[in-house]
Structures are given as C-alpha cells and as structure tokens.
Design a protein around this motif. Structure first.
Motif, mmCIF file in Angstrom:
data_model
loop_
_atom_site.group_PDB
_atom_site.id
_atom_site.type_symbol
_atom_site.label_atom_id
_atom_site.label_comp_id
_atom_site.label_asym_id
_atom_site.label_seq_id
_atom_site.Cartn_x
_atom_site.Cartn_y
_atom_site.Cartn_z
ATOM 1 N N ALA A 261 0.829 -1.206 0.000
ATOM 2 C CA ALA A 261 0.000 0.000 0.000
ATOM 3 C C ALA A 261 0.862 1.254 0.000
ATOM 4 O O ALA A 261 0.568 2.232 -0.705
ATOM 5 N N ALA A 264 2.364 1.823 -3.443
ATOM 6 C CA ALA A 264 1.372 2.244 -4.423
ATOM 7 C C ALA A 264 0.701 3.560 -4.059
ATOM 8 O O ALA A 264 -0.060 4.110 -4.870
ATOM 9 N N LYS A 266 -1.570 3.895 -1.751
ATOM 10 C CA LYS A 266 -2.976 3.590 -1.526
ATOM 11 C C LYS A 266 -3.235 3.340 -0.051
ATOM 12 O O LYS A 266 -2.313 3.098 0.727
ATOM 13 N N TYR A 268 -5.460 0.905 2.489
ATOM 14 C CA TYR A 268 -6.299 -0.299 2.591
ATOM 15 C C TYR A 268 -7.611 0.061 3.259
ATOM 16 O O TYR A 268 -7.647 0.757 4.271
ATOM 17 N N SER A 270 -10.021 1.611 1.513
ATOM 18 C CA SER A 270 -10.608 2.763 0.822
ATOM 19 C C SER A 270 -11.654 2.340 -0.205
ATOM 20 O O SER A 270 -12.674 3.006 -0.361
ATOM 21 N N ASP A 271 -11.413 1.260 -0.945
ATOM 22 C CA ASP A 271 -12.405 0.767 -1.902
ATOM 23 C C ASP A 271 -12.140 -0.713 -2.171
ATOM 24 O O ASP A 271 -11.032 -1.211 -1.960
ATOM 25 N N ARG A 273 -11.884 -2.573 -4.947
ATOM 26 C CA ARG A 273 -10.912 -2.992 -5.965
ATOM 27 C C ARG A 273 -9.483 -2.868 -5.440
ATOM 28 O O ARG A 273 -8.649 -3.757 -5.662
ATOM 29 N N THR A 274 -9.214 -1.801 -4.725
ATOM 30 C CA THR A 274 -7.884 -1.614 -4.135
ATOM 31 C C THR A 274 -7.606 -2.698 -3.103
ATOM 32 O O THR A 274 -6.507 -3.276 -3.061
ATOM 33 N N ASP A 275 -8.593 -2.987 -2.260
ATOM 34 C CA ASP A 275 -8.410 -3.999 -1.213
ATOM 35 C C ASP A 275 -8.115 -5.369 -1.809
ATOM 36 O O ASP A 275 -7.241 -6.101 -1.320
ATOM 37 N N LEU A 278 -4.530 -5.427 -3.140
ATOM 38 C CA LEU A 278 -3.545 -5.460 -2.055
ATOM 39 C C LEU A 278 -3.503 -6.832 -1.386
ATOM 40 O O LEU A 278 -2.431 -7.316 -1.001
ATOM 41 N N ASN A 317 -0.840 -6.745 -10.352
ATOM 42 C CA ASN A 317 -1.677 -6.010 -9.407
ATOM 43 C C ASN A 317 -0.969 -4.782 -8.864
ATOM 44 O O ASN A 317 -1.606 -3.760 -8.612
ATOM 45 N N LEU A 321 -2.291 -0.938 -9.238
ATOM 46 C CA LEU A 321 -2.386 -0.048 -8.077
ATOM 47 C C LEU A 321 -1.610 1.252 -8.284
ATOM 48 O O LEU A 321 -1.715 2.179 -7.466
#
Length: 892
Positions: A261, A264, A266, A268, A270-271, A273-275, A278, A317, A321
C-alpha cells in the motif's frame, strides 16, 4: 500474540510432553502424487501408511503448506490464502484419544501467562462423529465440556481419509465462538462463520479397503496401530489471538500488505478494488518468497508454473495499483521480515531470493508492456466487431509470443467484460505440444539438429521402408552413417554410430513400444550391434549402435537381424496392453482411456484415467477376463484403412496421439480394436499368461497398472506358489486354508498381547502398596522413587504414581516418582500431593530435572507431570537428582 510466539508455544508445549520437534519439510513434496506440500501431515504419510517405521513414537511440527486450487479466489475473499502454516502433533501407535483430547484442550485454555493460548472455556465448542461415543465421553467427562457445546456430525464433516484405500478414522474439531456480531446462535452446525474451526483432531483407527467418495467407503477393520494426526492453522489462530478481522490483517501478512500500500500510495479499506489487489499482492508475494526459499524457480511447468503465475499476478496487481515498475525487491524484503522470525534461513538466503524475484519482475514487465498493448488492441477489435469472445488464436498469440499465461488473459478479459475461446486456445496449444514431442524424439537420438537426418532422407529420395510387420531378417543398403551427430562416409571398429538403411525390419520406439535390438551385417564383413532405434524425423529410421568389427561404409549392402526373442516378448506385451485397455474400459466405463504405456520384453505398464483407486476385486476381474480370452486363442490382425473407416469400425484412438489419414487398426478377434502402429503377437494364445502386479496413482486422475506377460508371468507365479507352499507348511494348512489360518493366528496373537498387557498393568499396580508403605523421608517430605519393570507404558506409570500418592494421603507433603524404560527410551512420571504443593514442590519442575538427566525434557501441571529422554542407563541417576531437588526446594 505474534505468529512466531504462537509457533514457539505450540512446539514447546508438545515437546514438554515427549514429542520430537520436527522442522518443517520443504514445500517441494517428496511425493510423486503431489506438486507441493498441501497439508501438515504430508511429511509423515509414509509412517501413517506403514511404508516406513517412524523414528519416534510422537512428533510435533509447524509445516509450511501451499494450496493453489482456490488461487483465483485469493483476494476476492478474506478467507482464501495460498500459503499457510499447519501446527500439528502426531502419534504413531503411541497415545490416542484419551491423551490427544486433553492435551488440545489444555493448550487452548491454559492462560497466556502460563504458556497457553488463553481461550475462555465457555466459548469453545467441539464436534464429533455421530457414532463416536468415546470422543464425546472424553470431551464431557474428562475435559468437562458442557454437553450443549458438543455436537455430533456426519462423515462429511467429521471423518478423515486420504481418498484412497488406507488409514482412516473419525475427527473431532474444536470451534471458537466469535460472538453474536459474527452470526447466529446454535454452534458450528448453525454457522461456521461465527463458530470458527481452530483445531482438528484426526484419530486413525481403521483400515479402509476401498474409497469411493468422502462419505462412501468400506472399512476392512481396525489398524494394527492407532495413530493421531492433529492440525491447527497458525494463521487462523493468529487472527483470533491478535484480535483482527481476517488473516490479511495478522502480523505476517499485514507487513507485506502495508508495504504494498505504501509503495502504491494507496490506503487499505478505501475501496473494494484496491483492497482485493492489495490482498492478492500480500498473499502471493509471501508465498513466492517461501517457494523460492525452498528451491522453486519460475518456469512454465509444474511447481515452477505455480510460482511464476503467483509472481506475475503480484506484479500486475502492483501495476494496477499505480506502484513503480520495480516493486518486487521491496515486497521480498517485507515478506522476509515477516517470516524470518520463524524461518531464519530466509534471511540467510535473502540475496538469492531477491535476485530471482527481481529477474522475473524485469522479464514480466517487458512482457506486460508489449503484451498489454496487444491485448488491448485485440479487446478493442473484438468489441468493435460486436463479439463478446476473444478469439483463441489471440489468446495463443499472447501466450506464445508475449508470454501471457492463459490465466492472465482470462483475468484481463473478465475485467473488460469479455470471455475467451479457450477451446481454440487449447487446440493450438496441442499442436505446439506435438511439435515439441517431435523435438524431444530428435534429442533422444543424441543429436538436436534434425537437418542432418533430412539430408539423409533427401539422399534416399523416399521414406525408409519398414518391413518389420512381415520379417525379422531383411536386406537393405546403408544410406547414411552418423558419428557424433555428423554425417560421415565411414566409421571404424569401436565407434558409436547412427546408421540409416533404405529398408529395415527394426521397429523404432514409438506408441509406448520399446525399440528393437539386434545386429547389422555389412557386405564387407563389418558388424554393428544395434541397441536403440529411433525416428527423429518422419520417414527416417535411425539404428543406433556400436561397430563391433570392420568398417561401416555408406552405400554398402547390409543384412538386418532383429533379436527375435526380444521382439516376440515386446509384441506379446503390446498385445496384452490392448487387451487390458479394453477390459479396464469394460469394468470402469468409457472414461478409463489410456494415458500412456510402455511395452517391454515380458512386461508392460499401462496408464489410464480414473477418478480414484481401482478396487482389487476389479483388477482380479480384469485379469480373469484377459486370461479367459487368451485361452480362446483369438486371432490378432492388422488392417490399414482411412480414419473415418477406422472410427466406423469401432476402433479406439488414443487422445493426444497424431494419426495420418491412412491408419493401422489392430484387432484381437472381434473384441478389442485399436489404432496402433506397433508389433503384436499373431494370436492371443501366444501370450500364455497375463499377471497384473497391482495399480497405483501417478498423478491427479491418472492410475498405473504394471503387469507381466508370458514366461515372466509364469516365473512370478511359480515363485509365489513356492512361497505359498512354504507358508502353508509353516502354519500346517492347505494352501487354500492358509489365509484364514494366518488371520486366526494374528488374531490370537493380538488377543495374547492384550492379555499380556493387562497382566503387566496389573503387576505394575500391585506394587503400589509396597511402595507407599516405605517412603524415604527428605526434610519432612515423604518421597517415593522407583523403577518399574521395562516395557511399562506411560499410562500404567501414571496410574501407579497416582495410586501411590493416594495411599500416602495429604497429612504430610509427599512426592512420588516412578520411571521405566519402554522400547529403549526412558519415561518418568511425577506426582505431588496437595500438602507438597503448599511446600512449593511442583511436579512439572521436578520431572524436568529428571528428564534432563535422561537427555530429554518434560513438563505438566503442578500435581502430575511426565517426561522422558534418550539415555536409559541414567534412570537411577535421574531419580536421585529429583530426590536431591526435593530437599533443596524445601530447605532453600
């Protein structure tokens, strides 16, 4: 509690109870049926199956495991993971339910300050097999679990076996109630999300004769030795003890996820697709490090492909990200940081792991750049045409030219709302495999460049004529001589050569049939011994051998002589293979198709598709069916026809084999009919006898039968007959009565052993009165130390010690310690009464003193404890040291 501490507590707990600590085996399974170790018991399979004698009666381990069946679900849910660690304790004919169940409960419920995991007893539930009253009673009466929290379930949930004939038995599982916020009331039967399984205890006590499914199997009887195999998932335990919601938030996974995270940019949570991305990175990066650490390298087959697929999913992935192109070194660093406290070898091997991971990342980044552009172009073209399916040739092009695994193409297509023509992709892949197979054949001749063979073919002007269906001695002309892969005009005595004739009776290896052997006699007197025959390019038959005399020359006449006995033996084996194939299909159905074979002189092996093991009764039926047809002396014939004619005639074609338009169909009477280019017997009666030696698994869904034919089968049965006669003589029974007589003798022996055990136990317990009558006074403490007769088991020692302690009463402090040597290993049990515990005397501490003298360790509760060691000669010294410690404790 950190994962490393969970592991330490597990191993320490069971080591104190006489278990040998066994380090985790490599993830590379020492088992031809497994790609990777996928369960904690895998390294101990030979012991449970009786293939090897275990070097210890009880063991404990924390085994690294990888499972890839649900790899596509990793990240999408919070329960799936490819890498996990299984904590296990194992007994090989040593203890059983009565000790395994209390030990599990003790470790789970003992307070964390005392080395346990500290689970509240009222939040633990257990399940047992419906008819397993013994386990239910132990949970209720020995452990003290409330009957309302003991649930009985069927074999689908509470019975274990390996999916094949062998050991099996009931399971008992322990569940933790996570609370009403996680689901509904009612125990594990009602909701396994709320009630989370933390421990599974498998009690192997039966021998299964056949296994048709998880719940459908036959029990032959009791195992000669009952075993215990328990498993506790370390990651799941960490989830509960660390108070997090799922396994991606425990210490060893979160370190990797957090680094990903950070790289990237980002957050964890938050949304979705991101989760998901990750979680995929966290799981796969850690798994990749563990696999590389155990020696797996990225590749296109087997476990190498598993690793490559995970690494490429990780890399892609990270790109999705928005992380930098070079992230693997950081992810490897985080993974090693997370796992090295448990596996310090990762730190020592850091450089190699990092180099390999970074190299794969560089290679795949280049693939991604070019391949993604090609994929996006193909996706736009597909959508533009109004289609929803990416063509198979595009998927193959991405694989063949850009290195895209089909899984990645499927994943990317799904993201674009497309499907993939996987059937077209597989067809193109099969064509490529055929080309690779031809290359492999070329390499077998010892020469990788096939152009030299094509030059010889051009010189002949046509394909080499094979005359071996009709003759084993033939005339021909030498059209090519090769030495060290180079075409030459001549070769001298002693040279290893490859010789091509314009016509030959020698059969080149193919279709599972081994090559002929024999001699070439040249017109100038030269002689060549032929020991291998191959067809490196279509139409060119190469005789590989050694010049035994004279000079081998090009363009000279030669007489070919095939070793007729070898040819006949191989031909009989090949015909037998066809007959067994047909009989197996009759017995198991049309899905039992041939998956490979080898026809050798007097023996053959036959591979075929099957969901599980073939019962012995079916093998007997197949053998009887084949031999009955041998007695009918059916004619064996061959016809050349078109493929369509062959199919219409009912001939079987082997999947994966390539046939021309004109095919050769071999028939055994009107019964078996199969496409085949090999040589065969003339009549089924010439086979004489077929004996199936047995069948086994050689991979998922593929079984192998090995068999003997003709004289080899007769010799085998002759030896078996002599052996049976010897056994019959020993047991004084006719041969047909020998199995029953031996079974009765074994049963009597078991009964005698049980009776001896009862007598031995009674004799041991009889000593309680005399021991209690004469304790030694040690500074006000009544101390009883004694050595029981050799062979006394730990359970009997414990009963004796507790009986003596009971006789001594609680009026004054008392310590009882009794040792024995069993199977060469000393065991000691110590008990302290209530008054003695008030005087600061603890059984666990005292037993450790004795066990250390014996070269081992021990432990237990303050009132009773057990230990052991390896040096049986120091039993007296160990008991003396314990007695000295009693005095030192009360006077200290």
């Amino acid at each position: 509690m950190e994962s490393a501490e969970i592991a330490r507590r597990w191993l320490r707990f069971f080591e104190e109870r006489g278990h040998t600590v066994v380090p985790s085996a490599s993830l590379i399974a020492d088992d031809p049926t497994l790609l990777l170790v996928n369960a904690g018991m895998v390294p101990f399979k030979p012991f449970f199956l009786g293939e090897q004698a275990p070097p210890y009666p009880r063991a404990t381990s924390i085994q690294k495991c990888v499972r890839t069946l649900d790899i596509d679900e990793v990240g999408k849910t919070t329960r799936h993971a490819s890498f996990f660690q299984m904590c296990g304790n194992f007994s090989f004919g040593d203890y059983f339910k009565e000790q395994a169940i209390p030990m599990a409960w003790e470790l789970l419920t003992r307070s964390q300050s005392e080395g346990g995991f500290g689970f509240p007893e009222d939040r633990l539930w257990v399940t047992v097999l419906h008819e397993d009253d013994e386990s239910a009673d132990l949970w209720q009466k020995t452990v003290g679990v409330s009957p309302e929290r003991i649930q009985r379930r069927g074999p689908k949930d509470n019975y274990w076996h390996m999916g094949v004939p062998g050991p099996g038995g009931p399971c008992s599982e322990i569940y933790f109630d996570r609370g009403p916020e996680h689901g509904r009331e009612g125990g594990p039967e009602a909701d396994e999300e709320r009630y989370l399984e933390v421990w599974n205890l498998v009690f192997m006590q039966y021998e299964l004769s056949s296994v048709r499914s998880k719940v459908d199997f036959d029990v032959r009887g009791e195992l000669p030795a009952r075993n215990v195999d328990t498993g506790m998932g370390l990651e799941r335990m960490a989830t509960l003890l660390q108070g997090v919601d799922n396994l991606y938030e425990i210490d060893t996974t979160w370190q990797v996820l957090d680094r990903a995270a950070e790289l990237a940019g980002k957050k964890y949570g938050s949304d979705t697709r991101t989760d998901v991305a990750l979680r995929v990175v966290a799981d796969h990066a850690r798994t990749a490090v563990m696999l590389i650490g155990d020696g797996v390298a990225p590749g296109n087959e087997g476990r190498g492909y598993v690793l490559r697929r995970m690494m490429r999913r990780t890399i892609r992935n990270m790109r999705l990200l928005g992380a930098p192109e070079t992230s693997m070194a950081e992810l490897v660093d985080a993974s090693i940081g997370a796992m090295a406290p448990q596996y310090p070898e990762l730190e020592r091997d850091r450089q190699r792991i990092t180099q390999l991971a970074v190299a794969e990342e560089g290679s795949f980044n280049a693939t991604l750049r070019s391949g993604t552009a090609r994929f996006e172009s193909a996706a736009v073209e597909t959508k533009g045409s109004g289609a929803g399916v990416l063509p198979g040739h595009e998927a193959f092009r991405l694989h063949d030219t850009y290195g895209f695994p089909i899984d990645l193409t499927l994943e990317m297509a799904e993201e674009e709302g497309l499907t993939v023509d996987t059937e077209g992709f597989r067809r193109l892949m099969q064509e490529q495999r055929e080309r690779a197979r031809a290359d492999a054949k070329a390499k077998k001749t010892g020469h990788g460049d096939v152009s030299v063979y094509r030059e010889v073919a051009d010189r002949i002007g046509r394909a080499v004529t094979f005359t071996g269906y009709d003759e084993v001695v033939g005339e021909g002309v030498v059209r090519g001589v090769l030495r060290d892969g180079v075409s030459v005009r001549s070769a001298d005595e002693g040279d290893v050569v490859e010789i091509v004739l314009d016509r030959t009776p020698f059969y080149a290896e193919g279709g599972g049939q081994l090559a002929d052997a024999g001699y070439l006699q040249l017109a100038n007197g030269a002689q060549v011994e032929v020991y291998d025959v191959q067809q490196p390019v279509p139409g060119v038959i190469v005789h590989r051998g050694k010049v035994m005399a004279g000079e081998a020359l090009v363009d000279i006449a030669a007489q070919s002589t095939v070793d007729i006995e070898r040819r006949r033996a191989i031909s009989r084996a090949h015909t037998a293979t066809h007959m067994v194939h047909k009989a197996i299909r009759e017995a198991l159905g049309e899905t039992a198709t041939q998956a490979g074979s080898e026809n050798a002189p007097g023996r053959f092996r036959f591979d075929f598709s099957a969901a599980g093991a073939v019962p012995p009764s079916v093998l007997r039926d197949v053998e009887q069916r084949v031999n009955a047809l041998l007695a009918e002396d059916l004619p064996v014939s061959a016809e050349v026809m078109t493929q369509s004619e062959a199919v219409a005639s009912g001939a079987m074609a082997l999947f994966g084999e390539k046939y021309g338009d004109a095919v050769r169909v071999v028939s055994v009477g009107d019964w078996a009919r199969e496409l085949c280019g090999g040589t065969h017997a003339q009549r089924s009666g010439q086979l004489g006898l077929v004996t199936l030696l047995g069948e086994s698994s050689i991979g998922a869904g593929v079984r192998r039968i090995e068999a003997l034919v003709g004289a080899d089968a007769y010799d085998f049965l002759s030896r078996e007959h002599v052996l049976l006669a010897q056994v019959s003589e020993i047991v004084k029974a006719r041969p047909e009565e020998a199995p029953e007589r031996i079974s009765a003798l074994v049963e009597r022996l078991r009964d005698a052993e049980k009776e001896l055990e009862k007598i031995r136990s009674a004799a041991v317990l009889q000593a309680a009165g005399s021991l209690a009558a004469s304790p030694t006074e040690v500074f006000g403490v009544s101390v009883v130390t004694s050595r029981a007769p050799d062979g006394t088991g730990a359970d009997d020692l414990r009963k004796l010690v507790l009986d003596v302690r009971s006789r001594l009463g609680d009026d004054r402090p008392a310590v009882v310690a009794v040792a024995a040597v069993n199977a060469g290993r000393p065991v000691v049990v110590v008990a302290v009464n209530a008054r003695g515990r008030e005087w600061r005397l603890k059984a666990g501490a005292l037993v450790r003193v004795a066990a250390q003298v014996l070269g081992g360790n021990g432990g237990g509760k303050d009132d009773v404890a057990q230990g052991g060691g390896t040096d049986a000669s120091k039993v007296a010294e160990a008991l003396a040291a314990l007695e000295h410690t009693v005095g030192a404790t009360v006077t200290g």
